[in-house]
Structures are given as C-alpha cells and as structure tokens.
Design a protein around this motif. Structure first.
Motif, short mmCIF file in Angstrom:
data_model
loop_
_atom_site.label_atom_id
_atom_site.label_comp_id
_atom_site.label_asym_id
_atom_site.label_seq_id
_atom_site.Cartn_x
_atom_site.Cartn_y
_atom_site.Cartn_z
N UNK A 125 0.81 -1.22 0.00
CA UNK A 125 0.00 0.00 0.00
C UNK A 125 0.84 1.27 0.00
N UNK A 126 1.70 1.43 1.01
CA UNK A 126 2.48 2.67 1.14
C UNK A 126 3.72 2.60 0.28
N UNK A 127 3.92 3.63 -0.54
CA UNK A 127 4.99 3.63 -1.53
C UNK A 127 6.26 4.30 -1.02
N UNK A 128 7.36 3.95 -1.68
CA UNK A 128 8.67 4.57 -1.45
C UNK A 128 9.07 5.28 -2.74
N UNK A 129 9.44 6.54 -2.63
CA UNK A 129 9.84 7.31 -3.81
C UNK A 129 11.35 7.49 -3.82
N UNK A 130 11.96 7.24 -4.99
CA UNK A 130 13.40 7.41 -5.18
C UNK A 130 13.64 8.21 -6.44
N UNK A 131 14.87 8.71 -6.59
CA UNK A 131 15.22 9.53 -7.75
C UNK A 131 16.41 8.90 -8.48
N UNK A 132 16.16 7.89 -9.30
CA UNK A 132 17.27 7.20 -9.98
C UNK A 132 17.95 8.09 -11.01
N UNK A 151 0.99 9.23 -5.72
CA UNK A 151 1.30 7.81 -5.57
C UNK A 151 1.27 7.28 -4.17
N UNK A 152 0.74 8.08 -3.19
CA UNK A 152 0.65 7.62 -1.80
C UNK A 152 2.02 7.25 -1.24
N UNK A 153 2.99 8.10 -1.49
CA UNK A 153 4.34 7.85 -0.96
C UNK A 153 4.36 8.09 0.54
N UNK A 154 4.91 7.16 1.27
CA UNK A 154 5.09 7.32 2.71
C UNK A 154 6.53 7.72 3.03
N UNK A 155 7.46 7.34 2.13
CA UNK A 155 8.87 7.68 2.30
C UNK A 155 9.40 8.27 1.00
N UNK A 156 10.12 9.38 1.12
CA UNK A 156 10.77 10.00 -0.03
C UNK A 156 12.26 10.10 0.29
N UNK A 157 13.08 9.42 -0.51
CA UNK A 157 14.53 9.45 -0.30
C UNK A 157 15.16 10.45 -1.27
#
Length: 799
Positions: free
Chosen positions: A536-543, A586-592
């Motif tokens: 459910x909860x998404x993780x966002x990254x910046x490749x 996108x329902x991100x819970x974590x943004x790195x």
C-alpha cells in the motif's frame, strides 16, 4: 485544620460594580505597593548592574552566586540528576509543542495594492529574546519548554533564560535540561523583578534582550510592564499570576473539578480560582472534595489563601475579564471539547503561557518581528480537544514522573487532575502506565498502525539496572583466551552512550534525535519496515541513486515510485516539482533524497528540501541521505528538523571519516520516531569494537585529520575532472560534490575493460537507463588517479 474558603455568590443578583469587585484579582489590591517596589529594584539594577543583582538576590533568594550564568559543568550535573523518564517526557512534550506552534508560524507575503505598487509583510526572527522561568517556590520545566520551543522555531539568534536559584545557589536541574532540549543558548540564575531588569537593560553578565517572555508573580509581571513602558524591551504579555475558571453543570464529577481548582490554587497566594455552575448541590460536593484533597497537599498553606465559588447561569457570565484557563466539566454526551485536564496543556503541545486578567481580551504571542497588521487585532484562543481513547501515553508517563519530581513536596496538586481515579478514562486514556498509546507527534501518524503500540525486545543491556555482578544475559563466566581484557564476553551497549553523544555533537542534534545503526543500510531498512504497509504505502526514489532504497522497498513489498534525475546539460539534478507531484499522487510514505546524489554527485539546495517537506507534511517522511555531505558545500538538512518533524537525515562514517569497516551510520529524526525504531531493531546492533574504533576516529585530533583529508580529496577530484575531460572518448564529466566522478564515454565497455586490464576497478553504471554509457570513478590517491588516467589515455578509441 487548614481549610480553603469557598466564597459563594449569586452572580445574577449582582450589579456591574459588584461583579467587578468579585472578579478583582488578589494582586490588584496591592498594585500600587508592588509598582513602587519594582520601580526601586529596576532602578538599582540599571544603576549598579551585577552589584545590585547580587545584593537583591541575597535579599530575596538568600544566595548570591559568584557567577550568575550556568556553567557547562552545571548543565552536565543537571543531566545526571534528572531521571530518564522525566527527561523523555520533556523530549516528547517539546516535540508536541513544536508541532502545535509550527502550524501557526507567521508567514510573509507580498500583494499588489495598485498597479505598480507592491506591499510586503516581512517576517524575521527577533535577534535576542529573554525567557523567564519561575522556580522560586516550585520549578517549572514545562514553562522552559513552552517558551523555548517557539523561540527555537522562530530561529532567534540568541535565546537567554533566567530562572531563580535554589538555596544552594544552583538552578533547578529539570529547568536546565528543558532549556538545553529547546536550544536555549545561555541560562542565568536570577529571579524576580531583578531578572527582568537585567534582561531588559543588560549588565556586565546578562545581555540586554529585544523582547521578554514568560509568566511570573506580581513582581515579575509588574517589572515586565515597567521595562516595556520605558522602551527598554518589548514583552509578550503580562502573564501571571495563575488563575483558572472551571465551568461545570450537575453532570460534572466533583472530584475532577476540585483537582482542577487546587492545581492552580497551589501556585501562590496571588492565584485566583473560580467555579461557575448553575447547580447548588454541585457546589457543596465540590467544597467537600476540595477540603479532602487539600489535606493531602504539601502547599496547603498557599492553596488556602486563594479561592472563590460562583453560582450563576453560565451563559450570562461570558463577559470580559475571565481567567485565561476555562475547563468545561459537563454531563455526557457533550458536543463541546472533551474534558481535558488543564495541567495537560504543556504535554499536549498547546502550552499554558497565556495572558492573565483583562489582558486575555486582546493579548497575543509572537516570536517574529514584523510590521503591525490585521493579525494583531485578532483574539487568539487555544483549545485542547481530546477524543476518548486518545490521551497520549506520555501524559500517563507524566503522572509517574510528576510524583517522583515532587519528592521535595512541590506542586503536588499538579499531578492531581491526571491522577484522579477514572480521570484518564474520561479523557481517553488509562489510569496506569502499562500499555503504550500512540504519541501525538505528527510524524508518528506516518508509522504503521500496527506498530504504534509495538514494545519490541527488551535486551539485558537495554535496562537501566546498575550492578557489579551481571548475571542477566547468559554470557560466559570466563573470558576467551583471545580476549585478554575480557571485554568481548559481554554484550555491547545497544546505543553506545559516548559514541552517541559524540555523533550528536558532530551533527548538531540532540542525542534523543539520533539512532546509531550498521551503516545507513540498517536505518533505511528500519524506516521502510516501520512506515510502509506492504502493498500500500509507496517509497519514492530519484534514480540513478543508491540501490538500497529500492531493495528495502521490494523486501517490504512497498510500491516503488521513480522520479529520474533531470539532465540539465551540465548536471543531473532532482526534479523537485515532479517529486512532490508523484509523491502526492502515488501515496508515498517515504521519499529518499540523496544529497549529494550517488552516483551523479549533484546536491539539493536546502530550500528545495524544505519545499518537499512542506508539501508532504503529515503525508510522508522526507529522508535526506547525506553520506557525502563532508565533500559538499551545502548546509545539512539537520537544520530543518526543529521546523519539520517529517524530515530525517542519514549520515555515515564510511566516507569522509575513512571508517567504512566499522559500519557506523546514523539516522537523525524526531525523538518519537527514533524511540520507535529502537524498539523495532535487533537487540545488539553495534559491535563493541566497532563503537570503540568509531569513537577513537572522532577524537578532536582525528577530526582535524579528516578535514585535511577531505580537502586533499576535493583537490584531487578537481584535478581528475579536468584531466578526464580532455581524454579521447570522454563525452562528459559531471561536476561532483562527492568523492567520486560520473563519467560518460563514447564506449563505456571499452573504458571499463581498459581500466580492469590495468588492475583498476570502477563502478559500472550502464544498467541504469539514464547512464547506459557511464562509469563512476571514486577519487583515489594521487598515484591511483594517475593510474586511471594512464589506462584511459593508452586505450584505442574508435573514430
């Protein structure tokens, strides 16, 4: 037997003059005498400075310290004297106070009032503020928190705090710990009107402040008003003495009403407590409860000097001059705010440093300096609403530590409103300290619901027990022959105290904000597991970016959102607008956010991080990975933590500190989140030898060597970048703020093979869609870098 006299009147039968007489505060009756006495004290301090301060302190406090300013040794002693549960309760209270005040921070704005005419409101921190924390007859660390946190949020350049000395000349330890928790810069052992005068006009010891804040007795209140009228310093409001009005009907619990009244009556003889009710029978029941509870108080002589009971129609009593604190005690069901104990204000976050007397009609509190505006014409009222089942667990913990802190028999009644049997249930909690309840910190709302009450594993070394013979961990009774000192047979400290303190000092945070882990990898994994509901909860990254973010997300079955770095021609930069939009959608819970980015080498400006944190507040935790921060020219995102509890920072000793083998990383975040993550991890994550190696590597002399080493690497980075840029087949060398360079080749495979043939191993980045022709080269020694250049120069490059 001491008895508190309840003066009962029929409000509706009184004319306006009689009503005003009934509401007259005790302090108003002696206003002229107080005014003259305070004027004399202020004049003495203005004329003779520290000499007058010593004479006045000796006269009123019975002690004249050699130095008014609290020393580092005194702060250290205070840290040892304050119990861990009290300190943790203050940490959590400070976090909640920050959440409350952060939401109401003043903002600047600009508006075109006519064609070509732009008017702006500019908000800037006050340069130096002075805080007054009463402690004469009872120390008030909660006041230090409620004053210090807003000053910290506002970004005041210097925060000065004065608090009365104890009989031994020291300041109360709990007040000192609270001051340090909120970033107060200097603390002075001064009380009363003389402290206000010193902070307003300045002496050899005490700096003059621009604005003064805080409550106090009638002398302190009068002193604040006099220095403000003289133009020496601005003040927040005349905050004191203490007062409360309880509004109750026939459905109120008389024991709770009595507890609320006594919690303020014990402050001082000039306090005022009022009960407003339309039920005659309730008055009699409350009076009986007051006398019964009064007999158990240590400050009974003070409490018996101030009280009044009023019988009237509550609707007809809502006139001017009401006390600042007005708890409601009504029958259930009640659509109005829940019956929250008045003393819970500090712990819950809204604070209690409020205007008293008629000043409550229009006074407000601001720690920002700006031009007069419409906001000054508002009346601001703070309300606390508590849903059943939601009394914060720290409030329950506060019940316990209040009892312990009252071992010197001060302010015992303050624990009463929360300790009364059944009161916790009425306010939504449990009357005992067992069973954790969800903390109200905003960041904790991001944690998985099933982990809110997670207790975790309690290891043998996580207890606070002290002893000489340790037989609680099933360790070997005999040392291994390879361990001559026998240290290896004991389990290590889960969070090595000395290393934690050193890292907190290095990174500019409190120890409660810091978690030591096995590199940054462990912290990344803990965050993903603690915050993200699988599927459910998404993780966002910046490749292209550090691969462990995606690995941990996939192991948790957390959806992975990718916002590729934007190629701006000369650099690969984070697309902040796309990050925000994608996280929200996108329902991100974590943004790195990797800054500097690995492998691109580009850093993210602090203002951009702040944009993301603001947009995602209450929705996602923004984690700034600063593994290579020592090589960058930007300030750390740690500076954002006082204003954004949804920001966390990753640091490591593996890069600039040359301690990769020790595997020591740090997560810096809100104290409540750190406390939860400590419960979610393995019992002994940091091997003892690794902690010792890391601590030795962080000595002052080694830190100097680290700084020198970083500068040499940065010099080599510049030399290698220039040399690579002119080699045949090199398409682009990206500028880097890390200890590496990202290089694009016309034939990356050929370049990789040529380097490998020369015995040089670099990182192949070609699997990333954006980097199909790129290699990442870590900055080595001068000889190693020359070897890279020689191998690349010797290869044949196809035309």
């Amino acid at each position: 037997m001491n008895r508190l006299s309840m003066n009962v009147v029929q409000w509706s039968t009184l004319d306006a003059s009689a009503q005003a007489q009934e509401l007259q505060r005790p302090v108003q009756a002696v206003a002229a005498q107080t005014r003259d006495a305070v004027a004399g004290l202020i004049a003495a301090v203005r004329a003779d400075g520290d000499v007058a301060l010593r004479e006045i302190s000796l006269r009123f406090d019975g002690v004249a310290p050699e130095s008014f300013e609290v020393s580092e040794a005194e702060f250290a002693a205070a840290e040892q004297a304050v119990p861990d549960d009290l300190r943790q309760a203050m940490v959590e209270a400070a976090a909640r106070i920050g959440v409350f005040h952060k939401a109401g921070m003043s903002q600047g704005y600009a508006v075109d009032t006519a064609p070509g005419v732009r008017c702006e409101r500019v908000v800037r921190p006050i340069g130096r503020v002075g805080l007054y924390v009463p402690a004469g007859s009872a120390p008030l660390p909660s006041t230090a928190l409620m004053l210090g946190v807003p000053a910290q949020l506002a970004g005041c350049r210097e925060v000065v705090l004065c608090t009365p000395p104890r009989k031994d000349g020291s300041a109360d330890p709990a007040v000192l710990v609270a001051a340090r928790l909120t970033g107060v810069h200097r603390v002075f052992k001064l009380g009363g009107a003389q402290a206000i005068a010193a902070m307003a006009y300045g002496t050899d010891s005490v700096p003059a402040c621009d604005k003064l804040f805080g409550p106090g007795n009638s002398f302190v209140t009068e002193a604040k008003q006099q220095v403000a009228q003289d133009g020496a310093a601005a003040i927040d409001m005349p905050a004191g003495p203490s007062e409360v009005l309880v509004i109750a009907d026939a459905g109120a619990n008389p024991a709770f009403v009595a507890a609320d009244l006594l919690s303020q009556a014990e402050h001082g003889p000039d306090s005022q407590v009022l009960l407003l009710t339309d039920d005659d029978a309730l008055l009699a029941r409350v009076d009986a409860e007051v006398q019964a509870q009064l007999a158990r108080l240590s400050r009974v002589a003070i409490a018996t000097q101030c009280a009044a009971g009023l019988e009237a129609d509550p609707g007809g009593f809502a006139g001017g001059g009401l006390p600042d604190q007005q708890p409601l005690r009504t029958r259930a069901p009640d659509p109005r705010p829940a019956r929250t104990p008045r003393v819970a204000g500090a712990g819950r976050g809204s604070g209690l440093c409020l205007p008293r007397r008629l000043h409550a009609r229009g006074a407000g509190r601001l720690l920002q300096r700006h031009q007069p505006c419409a906001a000054h014409r508002w009346r601001r009222t703070r309300l606390q609403r508590g849903e059943r089942g939601q009394l914060p667990e720290p409030d329950q913990r506060a019940v316990g530590h209040r009892a312990g802190h009252c071992r010197d028999r001060r302010l015992c009644a303050h624990a009463g409103p929360c300790r009364r049997p059944g009161r916790a249930r009425e306010c939504g909690g449990t009357a005992h300290a067992g069973g954790r309840m969800s903390a109200p910190d905003a960041v904790m709302s991001l944690v998985r619901a099933d982990l809110q009450a997670f207790a975790g594993y309690s290891s043998a070394r996580s207890s606070a027990l002290v002893g000489d013979v340790w037989l609680n961990a099933n360790e070997s009774a005999r040392a291994n022959p390879a361990d001559s000192e026998g240290r290896a047979r004991r389990y290590p400290d889960p969070q090595p105290a000395a290393l934690r303190a050193r890292l907190a000092e290095l990174y500019g945070c409190a120890t409660e904000q810091l978690l030591i882990g096995r590199g940054s990898d462990e912290a990344i994994d803990l965050l993903v597991r603690a915050l993200c509901e699988p599927g459910r909860d998404a993780v966002l990254v910046t490749p292209p970016v550090f691969g462990m973010y995606a690995v941990c997300a996939r192991l948790q079955n957390a959806p992975l959102l990718e916002v590729p770095l934007r190629d701006d021609g000369d650099a690969l930069n984070a697309d902040i607008d796309a990050v925000i939009a994608t996280a929200l959608a996108g329902n991100a819970k974590l943004v790195f956010l990797c800054s500097p980015s690995n492998p691109a080498g580009s850093a993210i400006a602090l203002e951009q991080v702040e944009r993301v944190a603001t947009a995602l507040q209450g929705r996602a935790l923004v984690v700034v990975d600063e593994a290579y921060a020592e090589y960058a020219a930007l300030p750390s995102a740690v500076t954002l933590l006082p204003r954004y509890d949804n920001v966390a920072v990753l640091r490591t000793l593996s890069k600039a500190h040359a301690l990769a083998a020790a595997r020591i990383g740090s997560l810096i975040a809100a104290p409540a989140l750190i406390a939860l993550l400590r419960r979610c991890r393995a019992p002994y994550p940091i091997p003892g030898p690794c902690a010792e190696l890391a601590l030795a590597g962080l000595s002052d002399s080694n830190l100097q060597l680290t700084a020198s080493r970083v500068e040499r690497i940065k010099t080599e980075r510049g030399r290698l970048q220039q040399a690579l840029a002119v080699l045949p087949g090199v398409l682009r060398v990206y500028p880097s703020q890390g200890n590496y360079l990202l290089v694009r080749f016309s034939d990356a495979q050929q370049a990789f093979d040529a380097l490998l043939a020369a015995g040089v191993v670099v990182r192949d980045q070609r699997a990333a869609p954006q980097l199909h022709d790129a290699l990442r080269i870590t900055i080595g020694s001068t000889l190693e870098n020359d070897r890279v250049l020689s191998a690349l120069a010797a290869r044949r490059v196809a035309a």
